[in-house]
Write a protein that holds these residues in place. Structure first.
Motif, PDB file in Angstrom:
ATOM      1  N   GLU A 633       0.843  -1.186   0.000  1.00  0.00           N
ATOM      2  CA  GLU A 633       0.000   0.000   0.000  1.00  0.00           C
ATOM      3  C   GLU A 633       0.885   1.245   0.000  1.00  0.00           C
ATOM      4  O   GLU A 633       1.936   1.266   0.642  1.00  0.00           O
ATOM      5  CB  GLU A 633      -0.910   0.017   1.228  1.00  0.00           C
ATOM      6  CG  GLU A 633      -1.955  -1.080   1.236  1.00  0.00           C
ATOM      7  CD  GLU A 633      -2.937  -0.925   0.087  1.00  0.00           C
ATOM      8  OE1 GLU A 633      -3.320   0.220  -0.221  1.00  0.00           O
ATOM      9  OE2 GLU A 633      -3.311  -1.955  -0.509  1.00  0.00           O
ATOM     10  N   PRO A 634       0.488   2.316  -0.711  1.00  0.00           N
ATOM     11  CA  PRO A 634       1.307   3.532  -0.735  1.00  0.00           C
ATOM     12  C   PRO A 634       1.320   4.224   0.622  1.00  0.00           C
ATOM     13  O   PRO A 634       0.332   4.220   1.352  1.00  0.00           O
ATOM     14  CB  PRO A 634       0.624   4.396  -1.797  1.00  0.00           C
ATOM     15  CG  PRO A 634      -0.784   3.901  -1.848  1.00  0.00           C
ATOM     16  CD  PRO A 634      -0.715   2.429  -1.552  1.00  0.00           C
ATOM     17  N   VAL A 635       2.487   4.803   0.953  1.00  0.00           N
ATOM     18  CA  VAL A 635       2.683   5.505   2.213  1.00  0.00           C
ATOM     19  C   VAL A 635       3.201   6.901   1.904  1.00  0.00           C
ATOM     20  O   VAL A 635       4.145   7.059   1.121  1.00  0.00           O
ATOM     21  CB  VAL A 635       3.694   4.757   3.107  1.00  0.00           C
ATOM     22  CG1 VAL A 635       3.984   5.546   4.381  1.00  0.00           C
ATOM     23  CG2 VAL A 635       3.186   3.368   3.444  1.00  0.00           C
ATOM     24  N   ALA A 636       2.601   7.929   2.517  1.00  0.00           N
ATOM     25  CA  ALA A 636       3.087   9.291   2.348  1.00  0.00           C
ATOM     26  C   ALA A 636       4.349   9.478   3.179  1.00  0.00           C
ATOM     27  O   ALA A 636       4.387   9.093   4.353  1.00  0.00           O
ATOM     28  CB  ALA A 636       2.022  10.295   2.769  1.00  0.00           C
ATOM     29  N   VAL A 637       5.387  10.060   2.568  1.00  0.00           N
ATOM     30  CA  VAL A 637       6.643  10.255   3.274  1.00  0.00           C
ATOM     31  C   VAL A 637       6.979  11.735   3.302  1.00  0.00           C
ATOM     32  O   VAL A 637       6.457  12.527   2.510  1.00  0.00           O
ATOM     33  CB  VAL A 637       7.798   9.458   2.631  1.00  0.00           C
ATOM     34  CG1 VAL A 637       7.496   7.979   2.656  1.00  0.00           C
ATOM     35  CG2 VAL A 637       8.058   9.929   1.209  1.00  0.00           C
ATOM     36  N   GLY A 638       7.890  12.106   4.228  1.00  0.00           N
ATOM     37  CA  GLY A 638       8.292  13.488   4.385  1.00  0.00           C
ATOM     38  C   GLY A 638       9.756  13.680   4.083  1.00  0.00           C
ATOM     39  O   GLY A 638      10.545  12.733   4.037  1.00  0.00           O
TER      40      GLY A 638
END
Length: 683
Positions: A633-638
């Motif tokens: 699943e896609p994960v938002a990263v910083g």
């Protein structure tokens, strides 16, 4: 030159020959070759003097038993006081001069001596049920008010004798553990020495090897009683004939118990490695202000549980298979709740293929409060065992624990408690609920603590003996070999390695240290090596001793993390920085290919950037053909801080024809992707 002049020079030369030594009169000396420690003190002082011809600058180096040499003085002729002479250890002072101070000019040594000493004609007896045995006891001190006290198993301490020295024949030794303690003063002001006498059935059991690879042959031998093999499902198979070949497939430990009258009287264990690399992992403290066992309390555990799960994702994906957790009595403010949540943590670890080592760090052992009443010694041992059992009883049903460390970093002499820690381990050995086959202990200074511990544990099988490797590598090598000699039936492991790294230069040194340490443990065929620790200290202010011991910093993976995962992970260059960028948001990728073995693949990535990121896992056959593809699943990263792609969403049970895997880190809608570490393990 005149005859008179030649005669004068000849006379001067002759005089010089008569008064000058054939070589420089370099010397170093100590005020005493043996120094007795004052009662209540853990060290004594010795005066050191040195002299060289020509008043040259020299160095004085210190060599202590079991420790690395260190520079003490760099000066001219002189003297100084060395205040750290410890009991039972010899300190050697080396006088060095010449170019780069490489020439040894002289040595002198001084040995610390306890102010009192207990000894016995024997410390291990084999007795029939209900029988008693005899031991001749001797004590010596220079004190007029010395006392000898004795405690057997759970009985209160009793006064046995008093006086500066003496002997006694003790005819009432029975099965169990008897501890004699020697004190100064009629009010037990200072403990001078402790002696453990163990009596048991005399039955023996041992494997011909302590560590084997899966499938290798191994034989167990025993005497006395009935031997039973503990099967992988917990049932037991009776063995006969005094020896038996044991299969080494299945579980990673095989244990044989010897019974007498329905009770286990001794046992033997063998460690089985499923591949040549053995076990590896981390000492685990979470990245949280409540980083010791306080995080296991009901008030904090719900807040940190997800982080803990993510941490074990990271451990598993590096190829780590073991995590070591320390527990302290003073932090056991609600032990039942902590034990319940620790069992939950054990489940998290087990689902990721990670076993636990539970280390009990009883710092109250060196606290004199338990001495306020002369009957308290046995009570203290019982209370401590009950404290351990709160956690052991909660953990055993999970099946996640490799073994229990009964006392973290046992030391023969610590503070003003000489030998007490070894006696303590002997006292709690049979009182804990730790199953046979899962009993261990750790030491800091193997050269000095190992012999004392081995003497106290005669007749008590220790399954794992853990040496902590913060010293130089030559000492680590000797420590492992020495403990193997002292505990031939135990599995010797290295449970802590580490080096503080407070800046980039120190981080390079940390990586070099880690690389060299792992090579040392591999050369020694040590089956378990654990790094201290996963994270740098997150507390504000951080503890000065642990500020930068971790392998992950707040914003990146350190070079030493790359060393660890390159050794443990299936990705051989997992710590190589992988980057991709674009002027406009687009799809960016970095990848790695690596061979795999059958099992469940656990990939992960330590990264930062922008956009959303996922893992794309493609299985390949021996011809390089694609067999299957899995997307997480896609994960938002910083762009700041660390992000992890949790392996749980990407667990892949590899197909029978899969021989290699390609893992792609794919960032969508991104302008920057930076991967510090790309890891993968198989369980």
């Amino acid at each position: 030159m005149s005859l008179w002049g030649r005669s004068f020079l000849l006379t001067v030369a002759l005089v010089a020959t008569l008064v000058a030594p054939a070589h420089a009169s370099n010397s170093i000396s100590v005020s005493a070759a043996e120094v007795t420690l004052p009662p209540g003190q853990n060290s004594a002082s010795v005066n050191v003097s040195w002299h060289t011809d020509g008043n040259q600058v020299v160095q004085i180096w210190i060599r202590e038993t079991g420790k690395a040499a260190k520079l003490w003085q760099q000066t001219y002729d002189g003297s100084a006081t060395w205040p750290y002479l410890y009991a039972g250890t010899t300190t050697t002072f080396e006088l060095r001069g010449g170019p780069s101070f490489a020439t040894l000019l002289g040595t002198a040594s001084s040995t610390g001596k306890l102010p009192g000493k207990l000894s016995a004609s024997r410390t291990h007896l084999a007795l029939a049920p209900g029988a008693t045995g005899t031991v001749d006891l001797t004590w010596t001190t220079s004190l007029s008010n010395a006392q000898v006290w004795v405690s057997h198993d759970e009985s209160p301490q009793k006064l046995y004798a008093q006086g500066p020295s003496g002997t006694g024949r003790i005819t009432w030794i029975s099965r169990g553990t008897t501890v004699f303690t020697l004190w100064s003063g009629t009010a037990q002001e200072h403990l001078l020495d402790a002696l453990v006498v163990t009596a048991d059935s005399g039955a023996t059991a041992s494997f011909d090897q302590s560590v084997v690879n899966a499938g290798d042959p191994v034989t167990v031998r025993w005497t006395g009683g009935e031997a039973r093999l503990v099967n992988d499902d917990g049932t037991e198979t009776v063995l006969s004939g005094g020896s038996a070949a044991i299969g080494t497939r299945g579980a990673d430990r095989k244990v044989v118990r010897v019974y007498e009258g329905g009770q286990v009287v001794t046992h033997a264990g063998v460690t089985i490695l499923r591949d040549g690399r053995g076990w590896s992992g981390f000492n685990y403290l979470p990245e949280h202000d409540s980083r010791y066992q306080e995080y296991l309390g009901d008030a904090v555990w719900p807040q940190v549980r997800d982080q803990v799960a993510r941490d074990f994702d990271v451990i598993a994906s590096t190829g780590g298979t073991v995590a070591r957790i320390l527990l302290w009595p003073e932090k056991s403010t609600d032990a039942p709740a902590q034990a319940r949540n620790l069992a939950d943590l054990a489940g998290i670890a087990k689902r990721r293929g990670v076993r636990l080592v539970i280390a009990f760090a009883n710092s109250w052992l060196t606290n004199p409060n338990w001495q306020s009443d002369r009957t308290k010694w046995a009570e203290f041992a019982v209370t401590s065992a009950n404290w351990m059992n709160t956690y052991i009883n909660a953990l055993e049903p999970t099946g996640a624990v490799l073994y229990y460390d009964l006392q973290n970093e046992t030391s023969g002499v610590r503070g003003n408690q000489p030998n007490l820690q070894s006696a303590y381990v002997a006292m709690v050995y049979d009182r804990t609920a730790a199953p046979r086959g899962k009993r261990g202990v750790s030491v800091m200074h193997a050269a000095t603590d190992g012999p004392d511990l081995a003497e106290a544990l005669v007749g008590k099988q220790m399954d794992f003996v853990d040496v902590h490797g913060y010293s130089t590598l030559d000492l680590l090598d000797g420590a492992v070999r020495g403990l193997r000699q002292r505990f031939p039936a135990g599995t010797v492991v290295v449970g802590e390695i580490g080096k503080s790294a407070t800046d980039q230069q120190a981080e390079r040194a940390q990586a070099d240290y880690t690389r060299q340490t792992l090579q040392t443990t591999a050369d020694l065929r040590v089956p378990l090596t654990l790094a201290w620790e996963l994270y740098d200290d997150p507390r504000t202010p951080p503890h000065p001793n642990s500020i930068a011991m971790g392998y992950l910093a707040k914003e990146r993976a350190k070079p030493a993390f790359g060393v660890l995962c390159s050794r443990w992970s299936l990705v051989p260059d997992c710590g190589t920085l992988r980057e991709a960028s674009a002027p406009q948001p687009s799809t960016l990728e970095v990848s790695a290919n690596f061979p795999v073995r059958p099992g469940v693949l656990t990939p992960n990535a330590v990264l930062r950037g922008n956009g959303t990121v996922r893992l794309v896992v493609t299985e390949l056959d021996s011809a390089g053909r694609e067999l299957a593809t899995t997307l997480t699943e896609p994960v938002a990263v910083g762009a700041a801080g660390l992000d992890y792609l949790r392996h749980q969403g990407a667990d892949v049970r590899l197909g029978n024809g899969t021989t290699s895997v390609r893992v792609v880190v794919r960032a969508e809608g991104a302008t920057r992707l930076q991967v510090d570490a790309l890891t993968a393990g198989v369980r």
